[in-house]
Structures are given as C-alpha cells and as structure tokens.
Design an enzyme around this catalytic site. Structure first.
Site, PDB file in Angstrom:
ATOM      1  N   ARG A 180       0.900  -1.118  -0.101  1.00  0.00           N
ATOM      2  CA  ARG A 180       0.048  -0.078  -0.173  1.00  0.00           C
ATOM      3  C   ARG A 180       0.822   1.332  -0.191  1.00  0.00           C
ATOM      4  NH1 ARG A 180      -3.821  -0.385   4.882  1.00  0.00           N
ATOM      5  NH2 ARG A 180      -2.016  -1.273   5.711  1.00  0.00           N
ATOM      6  N   ASN A 217      -6.363  -2.808   1.884  1.00  0.00           N
ATOM      7  CA  ASN A 217      -6.236  -4.423   1.946  1.00  0.00           C
ATOM      8  C   ASN A 217      -7.556  -4.919   1.962  1.00  0.00           C
ATOM      9  OD1 ASN A 217      -3.531  -4.438   2.164  1.00  0.00           O
ATOM     10  ND2 ASN A 217      -3.351  -4.389   4.194  1.00  0.00           N
TER      11      ASN A 217
END
Length: 89
Positions: free
Chosen positions: A18, A36
């Site tokens: 990320r 996620n």
C-alpha cells in the site's frame, strides 16, 4: 481521463504494497485509494491520464520488492470529478 479498479492477488499484504502504491501514484499524478481486503488481496482505485494509468497497472503487476504478485485484474469504472488525492485505507 480514466479510472480503474485494480485487484492484486498474491503475497501483497505485510510487504509495504500500500505504501509503495501511494508513492507510485504520486509519481504518476494519480488520484484514488488503495486498501487491503480480507481475502489477502489489495484493491486499488486509480484515476489519471490514460498513459499514466497504463504504466501504473504495469507497475502493479510487479509491485514492491518483497511482494509476490500472482494475478492482477483491472476494470474501467466511472471517473470521479474533482478527486485530486491518493489515500491509503
């Protein structure tokens, strides 16, 4: 302008995916978000110029150094007017 939802599968959580996605989005001047998912994958919505989105999708197929991307699915979705930031959720 193009917006896509990108789903990335493989070893993509707990490897800095990320954060690396945020850095790459800033590099390509792309807005949207990355998060996620419970199934261990990562979902990205990315919006920007066509050429930059294509390069971004290609980057997602490799990801950061400790990731192991097995599959990437990208689908065009509706552009969101006025969005100018990329966020991590």
């Amino acid at each position: 302008m193009r917006r896509v939802v990108i789903n990335v599968f493989g070893r993509v959580q707990r490897v800095g995916f990320r954060f690396s996605t945020l850095q790459k989005a800033r590099e390509f001047d792309i807005s949207g978000f990355v998060k996620n998912l419970r199934d261990g994958s990562v979902e990205i919505e990315a919006q920007g110029e066509e050429e930059k989105i294509e390069k971004f999708i290609q980057w997602c197929k490799v990801g950061p150094i400790y990731s192991e991307v097995k599959k990437v699915m990208a689908e065009d979705i509706e552009v969101i007017d006025g969005e100018d930031e990329f966020n991590i959720f």
